[in-house]
Design a protein around this motif. Structure first.
Motif, short mmCIF file in Angstrom:
data_model
loop_
_atom_site.label_atom_id
_atom_site.label_comp_id
_atom_site.label_asym_id
_atom_site.label_seq_id
_atom_site.Cartn_x
_atom_site.Cartn_y
_atom_site.Cartn_z
N VAL A 1 -5.11 -7.90 14.91
CA VAL A 1 -4.46 -6.47 14.30
C VAL A 1 -5.28 -5.27 15.04
CG1 VAL A 1 -4.25 -5.09 12.18
CG2 VAL A 1 -3.73 -7.60 12.20
N ALA B 1 -5.06 -4.04 5.37
CA ALA B 1 -3.54 -4.74 5.22
C ALA B 1 -3.66 -6.20 5.78
CB ALA B 1 -2.62 -4.14 5.91
N ALA C 1 4.64 7.89 16.14
CA ALA C 1 4.36 7.00 15.09
C ALA C 1 4.00 7.92 13.79
CB ALA C 1 3.20 6.18 15.27
N GLY D 1 -6.57 1.53 6.61
CA GLY D 1 -5.62 0.67 6.08
C GLY D 1 -5.16 -0.55 6.85
N GLN D 2 -5.28 -0.42 8.27
CA GLN D 2 -4.85 -1.84 9.18
C GLN D 2 -5.86 -2.78 8.64
OE1 GLN D 2 -2.43 -1.88 11.59
NE2 GLN D 2 -1.89 -0.14 10.52
N PRO E 1 -5.81 -5.61 19.57
CA PRO E 1 -4.40 -5.10 20.18
C PRO E 1 -4.24 -3.51 20.22
CG PRO E 1 -4.16 -7.16 18.74
CD PRO E 1 -5.55 -6.64 18.68
N GLN E 2 -4.55 -2.90 19.05
CA GLN E 2 -3.88 -1.46 18.92
C GLN E 2 -4.95 -0.84 19.72
OE1 GLN E 2 -2.96 -0.26 15.02
NE2 GLN E 2 -3.00 -2.24 14.40
N ARG F 1 6.63 -8.58 3.93
CA ARG F 1 5.22 -9.26 4.66
C ARG F 1 4.58 -10.06 3.66
NH1 ARG F 1 1.30 -5.13 7.89
NH2 ARG F 1 0.95 -4.37 5.56
N ASN G 1 0.78 0.80 5.86
CA ASN G 1 -0.15 -0.23 6.62
C ASN G 1 0.74 -1.11 7.40
OD1 ASN G 1 -1.87 1.43 5.73
ND2 ASN G 1 -2.84 0.14 4.28
N LEU G 2 1.72 -1.10 7.76
CA LEU G 2 2.37 -2.01 8.87
C LEU G 2 1.64 -1.95 10.20
CD1 LEU G 2 6.33 -1.72 8.43
CD2 LEU G 2 4.92 -3.31 7.51
N PHE G 3 1.80 -3.01 10.91
CA PHE G 3 0.92 -3.19 12.01
C PHE G 3 1.81 -2.40 12.95
CE2 PHE G 3 -0.36 -7.28 9.74
CZ PHE G 3 -1.39 -6.50 9.14
N PRO G 4 1.47 -1.41 13.82
CA PRO G 4 2.21 -0.72 14.52
C PRO G 4 2.68 -1.26 16.00
CG PRO G 4 0.18 0.35 14.56
CD PRO G 4 0.20 -0.81 13.54
N HIS G 5 1.77 -2.40 16.36
CA HIS G 5 1.94 -3.04 17.71
C HIS G 5 3.07 -4.33 17.41
CE1 HIS G 5 -1.17 -5.24 15.76
NE2 HIS G 5 -1.10 -5.92 16.70
N PHE H 1 0.86 -1.25 -0.02
CA PHE H 1 -0.02 -0.04 0.12
C PHE H 1 0.92 1.23 0.09
CE2 PHE H 1 -2.28 -3.35 1.83
CZ PHE H 1 -3.63 -3.20 1.75
N LEU I 1 -3.75 -10.03 3.34
CA LEU I 1 -2.76 -10.97 3.61
C LEU I 1 -3.47 -12.28 4.03
CD1 LEU I 1 -0.76 -9.22 6.64
CD2 LEU I 1 0.17 -9.98 4.16
N ARG J 1 -4.70 -0.53 23.70
CA ARG J 1 -3.53 0.36 24.11
C ARG J 1 -4.25 1.53 24.01
NH1 ARG J 1 2.08 1.31 22.53
NH2 ARG J 1 0.76 2.88 21.12
#
Lengths: 255, 243
Positions: free
Chosen positions: B158, B143, B242, B139-140, B161-162, A164, A102-106, A98, B147, B165
């Motif tokens: 995905v 993504a 971030a 986008g999360q 968990p975010q 990924r 859109n990486l998973f930040p956690h 993308f 996959l 927090r």
């Protein structure tokens, strides 16, 4: 054929992605009018065009992030937008990268690559780790595997995103303006990775504004405008001898 | 000055109240923690219902949340504490508990109190969860789905968990509110801290026992409140990184 004796003729001859009469509208806004496209195994196709021309929407219809309004999208021998298609199974073989990474930040870089290996392909912990490390090495980030996305530069993040997607051994990779959000000095590293992939025989559909990449790496260049494919051909044909007014206009503006 | 000391900080009364209020402290804790823990799955369910594609799932959750948040907990306690025993389903659950006492209080009292508090708190948590989940960039999910992760797996590995927090400080604030609201159970004679201190206050015509109870509430709410602000600051910092 003799060099590929594990691949049947049918499989070899069959396009990886086949799009027939694809239309996509968001309410009254028609984004794709009538798109027909076939991408063969090992082919690198670059899609160019002004913003809003529907380039990204084509990619997003291929893995069904957007549902086509009408028309057919085929991945190998399965119609993606047919009722009853196991879309998760399809997506496993369709890698996507993308614009916003859109990486998973956690999750760490390695955690990002491992997630689908573990949860989709049900690989063991060790196996997933091995593959993840191998993929990160392939994109030149072996030493960053334990970093979180927020600790990586944009270019590094995008390369993790590529790793990924590659980890699942996809049959085709979709790049949706993969370098558009990057600072100019970071673009090169990402393009290098993409170029390596192309040379390695990966089937790729690349939406991009990087003309130099399209010229060097593409087997075929497609120019889109207002939801239709205006013109397509080899990079030489499109860049050096465009036939259509709109293509000339677009390429002229870039120069 | 002397009057104030005598009425609110009478050491004799406080000494007398301390063991009784202290004995009721665990009761308040059980209602606070228990009600909150039970409210979490309820709140999540409501949140997913409110975000569902189907109206048939959405509107019951919307009505529930509006009604619960739009009426006083004190009233909900009066309605349900005496109303639940008329429901057959409640009695099926309550029957085996009727012979058990915990800290001098019958288990069915806990059952009713916990049910009411969690029904109430789940409506508030629903909105916290929903806002949290919807604050995660689109986008999360895209993504994760691209996959090959299914919708539930994308949520579990995905999105949630975010979300956790992000909403943890807000959730803890909600817990603090709920813990203080356990005092409302005094109105239906549940012997938690507020009622325990009231009994002494009534006996000696002095307010000092309430001050003792107040100290016990503060024992939990002040450290938790500090923790909330600490976590909010840390979150603000990490989100700043971030970006």
């Amino acid at each position: 054929m003799s060099t590929r004796n594990t691949t049947s003729y049918a499989e070899f001859a069959q396009p990886v992605v086949r799009i027939k009469g694809l239309k996509k509208a968001f309410g009254d806004n028609v984004v794709l009018r009538d798109v027909n496209l076939e991408v063969d195994r090992g082919e690198v196709v670059c899609i160019l065009g002004p913003s809003g021309s529907g380039k990204s929407t084509i990619l997003r219809c291929i893995n069904l992030l957007e549902t086509p309004t009408s028309g057919e999208v085929w991945f190998e021998d399965t119609q993606v937008n047919a009722k009853g298609t196991d879309i998760n199974k399809m997506r496993e073989h369709i890698g996507m990268v993308f614009q916003q990474f859109n990486l998973f930040p956690h999750l760490t870089a390695r955690g990002n690559v491992e997630l689908a290996l573990r949860q989709v392909q049900k690989k063991s912990k060790d196996e997933a780790k091995d593959i993840a490390c191998e993929m990160l090495e392939r994109v030149g980030l072996a030493d960053r595997s334990e970093y979180y996305p927020s600790q990586l530069s944009g270019g590094q993040q995008q390369r993790v995103a590529i790793a990924r997607a590659l980890a699942l051994a996809p049959h085709v990779m979709l790049f949706d303006e993969a370098t558009s959000a990057l600072d100019p000095e970071l673009v090169r590293d990402v393009l290098d990775v993409m170029r390596n992939l192309a040379e390695g025989g990966m089937t790729m559909i690349v939406v991009t504004h990087e003309m130099s990449f399209a010229r060097e790496a593409a087997d075929r260049v497609i120019f889109m405008d207002e939801g239709v494919i205006v013109e397509e051909g080899t990079p030489t044909q499109i860049f050096d001898n465009p036939q259509h007014e709109r293509t000339k206009d677009f390429l002229g503006h870039l120069a | 000055m002397e009057t104030i000391l005598h009425v609110f900080f009478n050491l004799e009364v406080m000494k007398q109240a301390l063991p009784i209020v202290a004995a009721a402290f665990p009761v308040s804790l059980i209602f606070g923690f228990g009600g909150f823990l039970l409210a979490i799955p309820g709140g999540l369910t409501l949140a997913f219902m409110k975000m569902a594609r189907y109206r048939l799932l959405r509107w019951p959750a919307t009505v529930y949340v509006d009604v619960v948040r739009g009426t006083p907990l004190a009233l909900q306690i009066l309605i349900l504490y005496f109303g639940l025993p008329f429901l057959p389903i409640y009695n099926v659950i309550a029957a085996p508990l009727s012979g058990i006492d915990v800290l001098g209080i019958n288990a069915t009292v806990y059952l009713r109190g916990l049910l009411i508090l969690s029904l109430n708190s789940s409506a508030y948590l629903c909105e916290i969860f929903r806002a949290g989940i919807q604050s995660i960039p689109r986008g999360q999910m895209e993504a994760a789905r691209s996959l090959g992760l299914s919708l539930p797996r994308s949520m579990a590995f995905v999105i949630l968990p975010q979300t956790v927090r992000r909403i943890l400080p807000t959730m803890m604030s909600e817990f603090i509110l709920l813990f203080k609201d356990t005092a409302l159970l005094a109105s239906v004679a549940v012997m938690e801290m507020t009622l325990a201190s009231k009994i002494i206050a009534g006996r000696v015509f002095n307010q000092s026992s309430y001050v003792v109870a107040a100290c016990f509430y503060l024992l939990l709410t002040i450290p938790l409140g500090r923790l909330v602000s600490y976590m909010e600051n840390r979150l603000a910092e990490s989100e700043g990184d971030a970006a």
